[in-house]
Scaffold this motif. Structure first.
Motif, short mmCIF file in Angstrom:
data_model
loop_
_atom_site.label_atom_id
_atom_site.label_comp_id
_atom_site.label_asym_id
_atom_site.label_seq_id
_atom_site.Cartn_x
_atom_site.Cartn_y
_atom_site.Cartn_z
N ALA A 164 0.83 -1.20 0.00
CA ALA A 164 0.00 0.00 0.00
C ALA A 164 0.86 1.25 0.00
O ALA A 164 0.59 2.23 -0.72
N GLN A 165 1.93 1.23 0.77
CA GLN A 165 2.78 2.42 0.86
C GLN A 165 3.68 2.60 -0.37
O GLN A 165 4.07 3.72 -0.69
N LEU A 166 3.98 1.52 -1.05
CA LEU A 166 4.68 1.66 -2.33
C LEU A 166 3.79 2.40 -3.32
O LEU A 166 4.27 3.21 -4.13
N GLU A 167 2.49 2.15 -3.24
CA GLU A 167 1.55 2.90 -4.10
C GLU A 167 1.55 4.39 -3.73
O GLU A 167 1.43 5.26 -4.60
N VAL A 168 1.68 4.67 -2.43
CA VAL A 168 1.75 6.07 -1.99
C VAL A 168 3.00 6.74 -2.57
O VAL A 168 2.95 7.87 -3.06
N ALA A 169 4.13 6.02 -2.52
CA ALA A 169 5.38 6.56 -3.06
C ALA A 169 5.25 6.82 -4.56
O ALA A 169 5.72 7.85 -5.08
N ILE A 170 4.62 5.88 -5.25
CA ILE A 170 4.45 6.04 -6.70
C ILE A 170 3.57 7.25 -7.00
O ILE A 170 3.85 8.05 -7.90
N GLU A 171 2.49 7.40 -6.25
CA GLU A 171 1.56 8.52 -6.49
C GLU A 171 2.20 9.86 -6.16
O GLU A 171 1.97 10.85 -6.88
N SER A 189 12.42 -8.82 -2.82
CA SER A 189 11.52 -9.45 -3.79
C SER A 189 10.32 -8.55 -4.08
O SER A 189 9.95 -8.36 -5.26
N ILE A 190 9.72 -7.99 -3.04
CA ILE A 190 8.54 -7.13 -3.25
C ILE A 190 8.94 -5.84 -3.96
O ILE A 190 8.26 -5.39 -4.89
N LEU A 191 10.06 -5.24 -3.56
CA LEU A 191 10.52 -4.02 -4.23
C LEU A 191 10.79 -4.29 -5.72
O LEU A 191 10.52 -3.43 -6.57
N SER A 192 11.31 -5.49 -6.01
CA SER A 192 11.60 -5.83 -7.41
C SER A 192 10.35 -5.82 -8.27
O SER A 192 10.40 -5.45 -9.45
N GLU A 193 9.21 -6.20 -7.68
CA GLU A 193 7.96 -6.19 -8.42
C GLU A 193 7.56 -4.77 -8.84
O GLU A 193 6.85 -4.58 -9.83
N TYR A 194 8.01 -3.78 -8.07
CA TYR A 194 7.61 -2.39 -8.29
C TYR A 194 8.73 -1.54 -8.89
O TYR A 194 8.56 -0.32 -9.02
N LYS A 195 9.86 -2.15 -9.24
CA LYS A 195 11.04 -1.36 -9.57
C LYS A 195 10.83 -0.41 -10.74
O LYS A 195 11.31 0.72 -10.71
N ASP A 196 10.08 -0.83 -11.75
CA ASP A 196 9.85 0.05 -12.90
C ASP A 196 8.94 1.22 -12.52
O ASP A 196 9.19 2.37 -12.92
N ARG A 197 7.91 0.95 -11.75
CA ARG A 197 6.98 2.01 -11.36
C ARG A 197 7.60 2.96 -10.34
O ARG A 197 7.21 4.12 -10.25
N LEU A 198 8.57 2.47 -9.56
CA LEU A 198 9.23 3.32 -8.58
C LEU A 198 10.37 4.14 -9.18
O LEU A 198 10.89 5.03 -8.52
N ASN A 199 10.76 3.81 -10.39
CA ASN A 199 11.80 4.60 -11.06
C ASN A 199 11.16 5.76 -11.79
O ASN A 199 11.15 5.84 -13.01
N PHE A 200 10.58 6.70 -11.00
CA PHE A 200 9.86 7.81 -11.63
C PHE A 200 10.76 8.99 -11.91
O PHE A 200 10.33 9.97 -12.51
N ASP A 201 12.01 8.95 -11.47
CA ASP A 201 12.99 9.99 -11.82
C ASP A 201 13.97 9.36 -12.80
O ASP A 201 14.91 8.68 -12.40
N LYS A 202 13.74 9.55 -14.08
CA LYS A 202 14.52 8.85 -15.09
C LYS A 202 15.98 9.32 -15.14
O LYS A 202 16.82 8.67 -15.77
N SER A 203 16.28 10.44 -14.47
CA SER A 203 17.67 10.89 -14.41
C SER A 203 18.46 10.12 -13.36
O SER A 203 19.69 10.23 -13.28
N TYR A 204 17.75 9.33 -12.55
CA TYR A 204 18.40 8.56 -11.48
C TYR A 204 18.28 7.07 -11.81
O TYR A 204 17.18 6.60 -12.12
N PRO A 205 19.37 6.31 -11.72
CA PRO A 205 19.34 4.90 -12.11
C PRO A 205 18.74 4.00 -11.05
O PRO A 205 19.43 3.38 -10.25
#
Length: 353
Positions: A164-171, A189-205
């Motif tokens: 739920a809080q990963l969704e908050v971070a994404i939003e 493992s759970i963070l890996s599921e969200y890694k693309d959606r959490l990479n919202f700053d494309k200037s940061y790897p």
């Protein structure tokens, strides 16, 4: 201490009752958070990130920061905060009891309905966005997993709270302030599921954030670092020879200094203690008052000023003097206009994290 050698404590708990003079439910002295923050400033700490562990604490933390900002004093620590729910508190927020056994280990929980969970997420998003707009909230957390204290919240509820809080971070597009205790593989493992959606700053790897109070293996640390995350080191990371061996091999540029105060002090029985050069005189809480507090800390109650000791242990373990370590730790928290970014850029600054 020279002005150029200043610090950030990237993980404090300024809402803790100890700073109001209460220990294990007993009042020992007057509130002294103002003295604690002044002592921190006097020892070179310029910025502190304070953590929230529930929705209510997130609200209270925002109020505290606004109160501190209104203080008419130029020479003061700048305090920032997080919005989130600690994994051991997730049952309080995301679940309901179906048994009321007096033994915490036998308490049974069921997840709240999706609608009720959504209401919690919406509340966190609202608090985070409000705090982000004022510049006072800089991360989502302290969220994550804690398998060492399952008596407070079972694994499945912790994982619901984390997602739920990963969704908050994404939003909100805010970095993560992550808690990890005996749960590194599942957290990764759970963070890996969200890694693309959490990479919202494309200037940061990768995703932005800190895995705080780290005390697991070097392999786990490397897994988190490969995702773009930083490793938060405090006294709980420096207890054993194995801890020190891990810290020695974590790249300096991936380390964040924090205290987790009022917890995680570095004690004489800890392996890291021999590297400490800076000491702070202390009195037991029963002997402490505001007058005493002008010169003394409370024994075994950590403060942001103790981040100096964390820096000294890390420098000692890596066989660097403190100035060398400081010159290489030129990253992580940068001021961009009015918004404090965590882990967004790597550039030289005149303060250490």
């Amino acid at each position: 201490m020279g002005e150029s050698n200043t610090y950030v404590d990237a993980g404090a708990n300024l809402l803790d009752a100890m700073y109001q003079g209460t220990y294990h439910g007993k009042e020992r002295h007057e509130p002294d958070l103002d003295l604690v923050l002044q002592r921190s400033y006097n020892n070179g700490i310029r910025r502190v990130i304070s953590l929230a562990g529930t929705t209510k604490e997130s609200e209270d933390l925002l109020a505290l920061i606004e109160q501190l900002d209104a203080t008419d004093c130029e020479d003061k620590v700048s305090v920032f905060g997080t919005v989130g729910i600690h994994p051991t508190r997730c049952a309080e927020e995301f679940a309901e009891k179906i048994s009321h056994d007096t033994d915490e280990n036998n308490t049974q929980w069921v997840p709240k309905t999706e609608q009720k969970q959504k209401e919690i997420v919406d509340k966190l998003i609202s608090l985070a966005n409000n705090g982000k707009s004022s510049g006072n909230i800089v991360a989502i957390g302290e969220c994550g997993l804690d398998y060492a204290r399952l008596q407070f919240c079972p694994k499945n509820i912790q994982q619901i709270g984390l997602r739920a809080q990963l969704e908050v971070a994404i939003e909100t597009k805010l970095p993560l302030y992550l808690h990890n205790r005996e749960s590194g593989e599942d957290l990764h493992s759970i963070l890996s599921e969200y890694k693309d959606r959490l990479n919202f700053d494309k200037s940061y790897p990768g995703m932005r954030g800190i895995v705080h109070s780290f005390d697991e293996s070097l392999d786990i640390a490397k897994q988190f670092i490969s995702m773009g995350l930083y490793i938060g080191i405090n006294g709980c990371s420096l207890k054993t020879p194995e801890n020190l061996a891990t810290v020695k091999d974590i790249p300096l540029e991936s380390i964040i200094l924090e205290t987790d105060c009022p917890w995680c002090d570095i004690r004489a029985t800890h392996s890291g203690y021999s590297y400490i050069k800076t000491t702070f005189p202390s009195k037991k809480e029963k002997q402490y008052n505001r007058e005493v507090g002008k010169e003394f800390c409370v024994k075994n109650r950590t403060e942001p000023c103790h981040v100096l000791q964390v820096a000294e242990v890390i420098a000692g373990v890596k066989k660097l003097d403190l100035i060398q370590a400081w010159q290489r730790l030129l990253h992580c928290i940068t001021t961009d206009g009015e918004y404090l970014n965590i882990c967004s850029q790597i550039k030289q600054k005149d303060w250490l994290v």
